[in-house]
Design a protein around this motif. Sequence first.
Motif, PDB file in Angstrom:
ATOM      1  N   LYS A   1       0.970  -1.214  -0.171  1.00  0.00           N
ATOM      2  CA  LYS A   1       0.156   0.086  -0.001  1.00  0.00           C
ATOM      3  C   LYS A   1       0.845   1.382  -0.186  1.00  0.00           C
ATOM      4  CE  LYS A   1      -3.302   0.082   3.020  1.00  0.00           C
ATOM      5  NZ  LYS A   1      -3.787   0.237   4.457  1.00  0.00           N
ATOM      6  N   ILE A   2       0.647   2.161  -0.793  1.00  0.00           N
ATOM      7  CA  ILE A   2       1.370   3.590  -0.717  1.00  0.00           C
ATOM      8  C   ILE A   2       0.242   4.580  -0.417  1.00  0.00           C
ATOM      9  CG2 ILE A   2       2.554   5.203  -2.388  1.00  0.00           C
ATOM     10  CD1 ILE A   2       3.072   2.894  -4.259  1.00  0.00           C
ATOM     11  N   VAL A   3       0.746   5.212   0.614  1.00  0.00           N
ATOM     12  CA  VAL A   3      -0.015   6.364   1.426  1.00  0.00           C
ATOM     13  C   VAL A   3       0.594   7.697   0.748  1.00  0.00           C
ATOM     14  CG1 VAL A   3      -1.026   7.290   3.499  1.00  0.00           C
ATOM     15  CG2 VAL A   3      -0.852   4.741   3.002  1.00  0.00           C
ATOM     16  N   VAL A   4      -0.341   8.431   0.122  1.00  0.00           N
ATOM     17  CA  VAL A   4       0.246   9.945  -0.441  1.00  0.00           C
ATOM     18  C   VAL A   4      -0.415  10.964   0.730  1.00  0.00           C
ATOM     19  CG1 VAL A   4       0.498  11.509  -2.252  1.00  0.00           C
ATOM     20  CG2 VAL A   4       0.047   8.916  -2.914  1.00  0.00           C
ATOM     21  N   MET A   5       0.650  11.680   1.220  1.00  0.00           N
ATOM     22  CA  MET A   5       0.140  12.568   2.316  1.00  0.00           C
ATOM     23  C   MET A   5       0.472  14.032   1.855  1.00  0.00           C
ATOM     24  SD  MET A   5       1.810  10.676   5.454  1.00  0.00           S
ATOM     25  CE  MET A   5       0.880  11.906   6.824  1.00  0.00           C
ATOM     26  N   LYS A   6      -0.252  14.949   2.124  1.00  0.00           N
ATOM     27  CA  LYS A   6      -0.457  16.157   2.028  1.00  0.00           C
ATOM     28  C   LYS A   6      -1.028  16.854   2.922  1.00  0.00           C
ATOM     29  CE  LYS A   6      -1.545  19.458  -1.754  1.00  0.00           C
ATOM     30  NZ  LYS A   6      -2.185  19.619  -3.227  1.00  0.00           N
TER      31      LYS A   6
ATOM     32  N   GLN B   1      -4.448   6.725  -1.574  1.00  0.00           N
ATOM     33  CA  GLN B   1      -3.690   5.557  -1.174  1.00  0.00           C
ATOM     34  C   GLN B   1      -4.259   4.522  -2.164  1.00  0.00           C
ATOM     35  OE1 GLN B   1      -4.900   3.686   2.752  1.00  0.00           O
ATOM     36  NE2 GLN B   1      -6.330   5.177   3.062  1.00  0.00           N
ATOM     37  N   GLY B   2      -3.217   3.406  -2.245  1.00  0.00           N
ATOM     38  CA  GLY B   2      -3.323   2.191  -2.939  1.00  0.00           C
ATOM     39  C   GLY B   2      -2.284   1.653  -3.642  1.00  0.00           C
ATOM     40  N   LYS B   3      -2.052   0.985  -4.545  1.00  0.00           N
ATOM     41  CA  LYS B   3      -0.673   0.269  -5.270  1.00  0.00           C
ATOM     42  C   LYS B   3      -0.345   1.220  -6.156  1.00  0.00           C
ATOM     43  CE  LYS B   3      -1.832  -4.854  -4.294  1.00  0.00           C
ATOM     44  NZ  LYS B   3      -0.524  -5.110  -3.431  1.00  0.00           N
ATOM     45  N   HIS B   4       0.825   0.879  -6.524  1.00  0.00           N
ATOM     46  CA  HIS B   4       1.558   1.596  -7.578  1.00  0.00           C
ATOM     47  C   HIS B   4       0.924   1.949  -8.704  1.00  0.00           C
ATOM     48  CE1 HIS B   4       5.021   3.381  -9.625  1.00  0.00           C
ATOM     49  NE2 HIS B   4       4.888   2.371 -10.631  1.00  0.00           N
ATOM     50  N   GLU B   5       0.264   0.705  -9.328  1.00  0.00           N
ATOM     51  CA  GLU B   5      -0.431   0.815 -10.542  1.00  0.00           C
ATOM     52  C   GLU B   5      -1.704   1.706 -10.284  1.00  0.00           C
ATOM     53  OE1 GLU B   5       0.753  -2.043  -9.364  1.00  0.00           O
ATOM     54  OE2 GLU B   5       2.468  -2.320 -10.672  1.00  0.00           O
ATOM     55  N   GLU B   6      -2.290   1.172  -9.433  1.00  0.00           N
ATOM     56  CA  GLU B   6      -3.601   1.874  -9.054  1.00  0.00           C
ATOM     57  C   GLU B   6      -3.735   3.482  -9.223  1.00  0.00           C
ATOM     58  OE1 GLU B   6      -5.378  -1.964  -6.259  1.00  0.00           O
ATOM     59  OE2 GLU B   6      -5.127   0.011  -5.549  1.00  0.00           O
ATOM     60  N   LEU B   7      -2.431   3.952  -8.191  1.00  0.00           N
ATOM     61  CA  LEU B   7      -2.400   5.283  -8.151  1.00  0.00           C
ATOM     62  C   LEU B   7      -1.901   6.091  -9.480  1.00  0.00           C
ATOM     63  CD1 LEU B   7      -0.770   5.474  -4.415  1.00  0.00           C
ATOM     64  CD2 LEU B   7      -2.971   6.034  -5.011  1.00  0.00           C
ATOM     65  N   LEU B   8      -1.044   5.341 -10.175  1.00  0.00           N
ATOM     66  CA  LEU B   8      -0.772   5.882 -11.518  1.00  0.00           C
ATOM     67  C   LEU B   8      -1.695   6.050 -12.327  1.00  0.00           C
ATOM     68  CD1 LEU B   8       2.649   4.197 -12.182  1.00  0.00           C
ATOM     69  CD2 LEU B   8       2.170   6.883 -11.689  1.00  0.00           C
TER      70      LEU B   8
END
Length: 609
Positions: free
Chosen positions: A574-579, A586-593
Motif C-alpha cells: 500500500k502506498i499512502v500519499v500525504m499532503k 492511497q493504493g498500489k503503485h499501478e492503481e495510483l498511477l
Amino acid sequence: MSYFKDILKYEKKYRKFTVLNILFNILYAIFNVLSVLAFIPVLRILFSTEKKVISKPIYQGINGLGSYLENSFNYFISQKIINDGEVNVLLFICLLSLSLFFFKNLFRYLASYVITFLRTGIVKDLRDKLYEKIVALPIAYFSEKRKGDIIARMTSDVKEVETSILTSIEVLVREPLTVLISISIMLYISVELTLFVFILLPVSGFIISSISKKLKANSVKAQKETGNFLSFIEETLTGLRIIKGFNAESVIAKKFNNSTQNFRKLMTSVFHRQTLASPMSEFLGSATIITILWYGGTDVLKETSSLDSSKFLGYILLFYTVLNPIKLITTTYYNIQKGEASAERIMQILNTENTIKDKPNALVKEDFKDQIEFKDISFKYKDEYVLKNFSLTIKKGETVALVGQSGSGKSTLANLITRFYDVNKGAIFIDGIDIKDITKKSLRDLMGIVSQDSILFNDTVANNINLGNQNATDTAILEASKIANANEFIQDLPEKFHTNIGDSGGTLSGGQKQRLSIARAVLKNPPIMILDEATSALDTESEQLVQIALEKMMQNRTSLVIAHRLSTIQKANKIVVMKKGKIAEQGKHEELLAKKGEYFKLVSMQSLS
C-alpha cells in the motif's frame, strides 16, 4: 542555597566518610586550639609571670572544670620548674607544642583524605545521573536546547560544583568547630573581651556580604555563555566542510570571539569579587585584632583587667586562630554563591519532568500479532498541527509506504509510533492496545529503525552492528552483515569486524554506513521495521545495493517505509500519499498511477528530474 542542599542529597551514599571527616575535624579543632594555648606557659616563663601553684587543685564539679584544668596544668608546670628548672620546662613545653602541632596536622590530613572519597563519589553520581536523565528525556527536549549547553552542564558546571561547593563542605565542617571551641575558651579567659569581639564581627560580616550580591547572578550568565561557545565549537566541527567551502571562517570566528569576549567580561567580574573576599576579610580581621589590642591592652596596662600580660597575649593568639577560619568561611560563602549558579543549571536538567514515561501498570508486550492502527491522530511540534485527524491501518506482514512533499508529516509518523513524541489527539494501537499502555522498552523492542542519517558510533564494526542485541554471536553478526550487503566491504577493512570506524563512522562512505545501519536492524530481528528515507542521501550505485539489502530485510516483516525516491517503494502493498498532514490518496503503485492524482504528479516530477 536550595541548590546547594540538592547537591548534598547525594552525600547519603557516602555517609561513613562524612562521619569520619567530622570526627577527624573535631580532633583537628581541639589540637589546633591546644597548640595555641600551650604558648601561654611559654610566655609566662619568658616574662617571669608564671603563677606558682604549690598545692594540688581539687576537682569541685563541672562548673569549676575550666579552673581545675588550668590550675592542674599550672601546678604541673610549677612542680617541673622546682624539680627541673625553667630552661628544661621551656624545652618540655616546646616539645609538647610540637607534638600538638603534629597531631593537629595529622588529623587535618586524615579529614582531607576521607572527604576526597565523598567529593569524587558525588561528582561521579552527578555525572551518571545527568547522563541517565539526558538519555531518558524525550527528543522534544533537545530540539529546544543547544548541544553545547548540555555538554557545558555535564562538564564545566559539574566541575564548578566540585571546586566551589564540594571543596567547601570540609571548610563548613572544620572551621565552625574551630571557631566554636576557640570562642568557648575565649569566653572562659575573658567574657568582657569576647563580648566586645561579638560586637565587631557582625559589622565585618555585613560589609563582606554586601560585596557578594552580584556574584551568583554573574556566575549564572558566565556558565550560560560557556554553553554558547561550546555550541559554536560543536557546530564548527560538524559543519567544517561548509564553513571552508563558503570561506566563512572569519564569520564564524567573529561569532565565537564575541561569545568568549562576553565570557571574559563576566568571569573578570566574578573573579574580582571572589578574590576580594580573602584580603577584605583579612583586613577586617586585622582591624578587629588591633581594636582588641587597644581595648584589652589599655585595661592590662592600667591593671584594671583580670588578665595578666601573658594571658592577654594568649587571648590575642587564640583570637588569631579564629580569624583564619572566619576568613575561610567567608571565602567559602563566595565559592558557594559561585557554585550555586552551576548547581542550579545541573538541577534544572535533573528536575525536568519526563513527559513521555511509562504508566505505573504499563504492559510488557513481547510480540506483534495482528495490526498497527493510527486512529484519528493529530500532532503539533509547536503551534501548527503537522498531522490532522490522521487514520491508517497496517496489517501484519504488509509493507506500507508513505510518500509526499517535505513537511507533509511522513517522518512525524515514525516519531509517533516509536513514542519519541506523544500524539496530541487520538491514539496509536498495536494489536488493539494503546502504545501509551505499553512500556517504552518493550514497544521499541518490537521495532527496528533505519533512518536517513546513518547514526554510527566511534567503535568497531561489530559493536555498531550488535548495538540492539548485545548477546549476538559472531556468526549472527556475520549473517546480518551478509543480508545487508555489508560483508563484502567489511572483509576489505584492516581488522574486518574489529576495525574502528571513527567518529560517526567517518572512515566509511555513505552507502557503507547505511548498510551497517541495516545490518544493525537485521540483527535486532524485530517484527516491525521503520525505514525513514533510508536511501535518499545515497548515490545511484549505493542506492541499488542498499535497496537490495532493504528488500531482503523486509521479507516476512511488517514495514513502514517513508520514501523520498519513489523508485524504492513500487513493490509496497500500500502506498499512502500525504499532503499537509492528511491522506490525499492511497493504493498500489499501478492503481495510483491510473488515478492521475497526487502520486502521478510526484512520479512525473521525479521522472522529469
